[in-house]
Design an enzyme around this catalytic site. Structure first.
Site, PDB file in Angstrom:
ATOM      1  N   TYR A  35      15.638   2.643 -12.167  1.00 33.07           N
ATOM      2  CA  TYR A  35      15.722   3.323 -10.871  1.00 33.07           C
ATOM      3  C   TYR A  35      16.520   4.620 -10.997  1.00 33.07           C
ATOM      4  O   TYR A  35      17.729   4.615 -11.210  1.00 33.07           O
ATOM      5  CB  TYR A  35      16.355   2.419  -9.806  1.00 33.07           C
ATOM      6  CG  TYR A  35      15.601   1.127  -9.608  1.00 33.07           C
ATOM      7  CD1 TYR A  35      14.217   1.061  -9.804  1.00 33.07           C
ATOM      8  CD2 TYR A  35      16.252  -0.041  -9.240  1.00 33.07           C
ATOM      9  CE1 TYR A  35      13.521  -0.124  -9.648  1.00 33.07           C
ATOM     10  CE2 TYR A  35      15.564  -1.233  -9.075  1.00 33.07           C
ATOM     11  CZ  TYR A  35      14.197  -1.259  -9.294  1.00 33.07           C
ATOM     12  OH  TYR A  35      13.507  -2.440  -9.137  1.00 33.07           O
ATOM     13  N   HIS A  52      12.255  -6.674 -16.720  1.00 31.35           N
ATOM     14  CA  HIS A  52      11.644  -5.837 -15.686  1.00 31.35           C
ATOM     15  C   HIS A  52      10.138  -5.647 -15.899  1.00 31.35           C
ATOM     16  O   HIS A  52       9.719  -5.064 -16.882  1.00 31.35           O
ATOM     17  CB  HIS A  52      12.336  -4.461 -15.709  1.00 31.35           C
ATOM     18  CG  HIS A  52      12.211  -3.686 -14.447  1.00 31.35           C
ATOM     19  ND1 HIS A  52      12.980  -2.575 -14.181  1.00 31.35           N
ATOM     20  CD2 HIS A  52      11.416  -3.853 -13.346  1.00 31.35           C
ATOM     21  CE1 HIS A  52      12.664  -2.097 -12.990  1.00 31.35           C
ATOM     22  NE2 HIS A  52      11.707  -2.839 -12.473  1.00 31.35           N
TER      23      HIS A  52
HETATM   24  P1  NAD Z   1      10.761  -2.204   0.893  1.00 28.46           P
HETATM   25  O1  NAD Z   1       9.312  -2.057   0.760  1.00 28.46           O
HETATM   26  O2  NAD Z   1      11.193  -3.350   1.707  1.00 28.46           O
HETATM   27  O3  NAD Z   1      11.470  -0.888   1.455  1.00 28.46           O
HETATM   28  C1  NAD Z   1      11.032   0.386   1.100  1.00 28.46           C
HETATM   29  C2  NAD Z   1      11.863   1.488   1.760  1.00 28.46           C
HETATM   30  O4  NAD Z   1      11.829   1.394   3.194  1.00 28.46           O
HETATM   31  C3  NAD Z   1      13.361   1.463   1.482  1.00 28.46           C
HETATM   32  O5  NAD Z   1      13.670   1.955   0.220  1.00 28.46           O
HETATM   33  C4  NAD Z   1      13.908   2.350   2.605  1.00 28.46           C
HETATM   34  O6  NAD Z   1      13.733   3.711   2.292  1.00 28.46           O
HETATM   35  C5  NAD Z   1      12.987   2.011   3.766  1.00 28.46           C
HETATM   36  N1  NAD Z   1      13.617   1.083   4.741  1.00 28.46           N
HETATM   37  C6  NAD Z   1      14.453   0.035   4.504  1.00 28.46           C
HETATM   38  N2  NAD Z   1      14.786  -0.587   5.649  1.00 28.46           N
HETATM   39  C7  NAD Z   1      14.156   0.069   6.648  1.00 28.46           C
HETATM   40  C8  NAD Z   1      14.086  -0.116   8.059  1.00 28.46           C
HETATM   41  N3  NAD Z   1      14.726  -1.115   8.675  1.00 28.46           N
HETATM   42  N4  NAD Z   1      13.323   0.743   8.770  1.00 28.46           N
HETATM   43  C9  NAD Z   1      12.644   1.746   8.168  1.00 28.46           C
HETATM   44  N5  NAD Z   1      12.672   1.976   6.842  1.00 28.46           N
HETATM   45  C10 NAD Z   1      13.408   1.137   6.077  1.00 28.46           C
HETATM   46  O7  NAD Z   1      11.467  -2.483  -0.442  1.00 28.46           O
HETATM   47  P2  NAD Z   1      11.524  -1.799  -1.861  1.00 28.46           P
HETATM   48  O8  NAD Z   1      12.552  -0.733  -1.839  1.00 28.46           O
HETATM   49  O9  NAD Z   1      10.181  -1.554  -2.422  1.00 28.46           O
HETATM   50  O10 NAD Z   1      12.109  -3.064  -2.643  1.00 28.46           O
HETATM   51  C11 NAD Z   1      13.401  -3.552  -2.367  1.00 28.46           C
HETATM   52  C12 NAD Z   1      14.180  -3.700  -3.657  1.00 28.46           C
HETATM   53  O11 NAD Z   1      13.595  -4.731  -4.436  1.00 28.46           O
HETATM   54  C13 NAD Z   1      14.208  -2.468  -4.551  1.00 28.46           C
HETATM   55  O12 NAD Z   1      15.201  -1.553  -4.145  1.00 28.46           O
HETATM   56  C14 NAD Z   1      14.486  -3.104  -5.888  1.00 28.46           C
HETATM   57  O13 NAD Z   1      15.874  -3.389  -5.988  1.00 28.46           O
HETATM   58  C15 NAD Z   1      13.702  -4.414  -5.798  1.00 28.46           C
HETATM   59  N6  NAD Z   1      12.338  -4.330  -6.402  1.00 28.46           N
HETATM   60  C16 NAD Z   1      12.174  -4.757  -7.676  1.00 28.46           C
HETATM   61  C17 NAD Z   1      10.932  -4.668  -8.299  1.00 28.46           C
HETATM   62  C18 NAD Z   1      10.782  -5.143  -9.714  1.00 28.46           C
HETATM   63  O14 NAD Z   1      11.718  -5.668 -10.277  1.00 28.46           O
HETATM   64  N7  NAD Z   1       9.629  -4.985 -10.338  1.00 28.46           N
HETATM   65  C19 NAD Z   1       9.838  -4.133  -7.616  1.00 28.46           C
HETATM   66  C20 NAD Z   1      10.015  -3.742  -6.286  1.00 28.46           C
HETATM   67  C21 NAD Z   1      11.279  -3.842  -5.689  1.00 28.46           C
END
Ligand code: NAD
Length: 318
Positions: A56, A119
């Site tokens: 990230y 990952h």
């Molecule tokens: P998500 O789809 O839930 O959120 C995406 C984005 O939406 C956030 O980054 C933020 O900008 C926005 N957001 C958050 N809360 C909000 C709200 N209440 N209203 C409006 N916008 C909002 O999640 P994501 O970021 O895709 O995934 C969450 C976490 O999971 C990542 O940060 C990461 O740590 C982990 N992740 C890991 C993998 C992997 O290991 N392959 C893949 C995807 C995500």
């Protein structure tokens, strides 16, 4: 806050988990001071599970999180990853992952990582993951550098296959349990429960598709899904509801998952997401949204090596 047990690790984790990918500017530039406030506010709200990765922001998110957690490290359960370092740079060798953990420990300013995860295993060779990467990480448990070992990825059958073959403590699956896709429930949850593996669900907002701001340009879902996401956000707005609130309520109600990770670089996002804890989605609104989404529900895209594709996976949009 509500806490659930993360499988055989026995860790009590908050149902909302802090996703740190936006701290590395994965969804666009952020104000780092607001990011610091968001981290501190999340802890004050009872969020105790923090997920990050060297990938990230190409180490930026780990560096920032390590700085923001100074003096607060003891209040959180810290998870990071090994093996993915850029969009197309992967190295799952024992040599690489062992030195990667040392680098993460330095950036995160800690002497132990609670959960170390491989990952996006769909980009690796399955035999190497099982016979080389996992044993190398369990040797770091013996050495006291990490406490538990997990895997992450998008295709579900490969995750289920690995935990059927060997010991793994946690699984992080993303975009497979939310308003657009619930296939995790049938394809992964039963085997994870049987094997005592702690389940972590990421991307309850389907990588921002289920928000007012909408999906980023790089979103991999087919165009029909992205168009549908705009339609449901518009319809929710017409009902006086923010689609993100409904999406969070829906994901958090799935209690086979210990923690649901959502990216939060803003205090206001922490507040909205914590407010969804323990709130059942309005059944009328939920039924309307599910009927709208139905024609594009459970659409799965290809990610990683072709041999790891789930049945019916379609090419990525971006
Ligand atoms: P998500 O789809 O839930 O959120 C995406 C984005 O939406 C956030 O980054 C933020 O900008 C926005 N957001 C958050 N809360 C909000 C709200 N209440 N209203 C409006 N916008 C909002 O999640 P994501 O970021 O895709 O995934 C969450 C976490 O999971 C990542 O940060 C990461 O740590 C982990 N992740 C890991 C993998 C992997 O290991 N392959 C893949 C995807 C995500």
């Amino acid at each position: 806050m509500i806490y659930r047990t993360l499988g055989r690790t026995g860790l009590q984790v908050s149902v909302v988990g802090y996703g740190a990918s936006p701290l590395g500017a994965e969804f666009g530039r952020i104000d780092p001071e607001e990011g610091r406030r968001a981290v501190h506010h999340a802890i004050a709200c009872g969020i105790n599970y923090f997920d990050v990765a060297p990938y990230y922001g190409r180490t930026l998110a780990e560096t920032r999180l390590g700085e923001f957690l100074e003096d607060k490290r003891h209040q959180v359960i810290l998870a990071t990853k090994v093996g993915r370092y850029d969009i197309d740079h992967f190295d799952f060798s024992a040599r690489c992952v062992v030195s990667s953990v040392d680098e993460s420990l330095r950036r995160l300013r800690t002497d132990v990582i609670d959960v170390i995860q491989i990952h996006d295993i769909e980009y690796g060779d399955r035999a190497q993951i099982v016979h080389e990467t996992l044993p190398a990480l369990y040797s770091l448990v013996e050495a006291g550098k990490v406490r538990f070992v997990g895997i992450t990825g998008y295709p579900l059958l490969q995750l289920a296959d690995v935990i059927s073959q060997t010991r793994v403590d946690t699984i992080l699956s993303y975009c497979r349990y939310n308003l657009f896709d619930t296939t995790m429930d049938a394809m992964l949850t039963p085997v994870a429960k049987e094997r005592g593996v702690g389940l972590i669900n990421a991307s309850p907002l389907h990588m921002r598709a289920l928000t007012e701001k909408g999906a980023p340009d790089w979103h991999p879902a087919p165009q029909a899904v992205i168009e549908k996401s705009r339609e449901v956000a518009d319809w929710c707005r017409s009902q006086g509801v923010d689609i993100a609130d409904l999406a969070m309520q829906y994901a958090l109600a799935y209690d086979d998952v210990a923690t649901t990770l959502v990216g939060m670089s803003k205090v206001s996002h922490v507040d909205s997401n914590v407010k969804a804890v323990g709130v059942a989605p309005d059944p009328r609104l939920l039924a309307e949204i599910q009927a709208m989404i139905d024609p594009v529900a459970d659409v799965v895209w290809r990610e990683g090596r072709p041999e790891n594709d789930d049945p019916g996976a379609v090419p990525k949009q971006s």
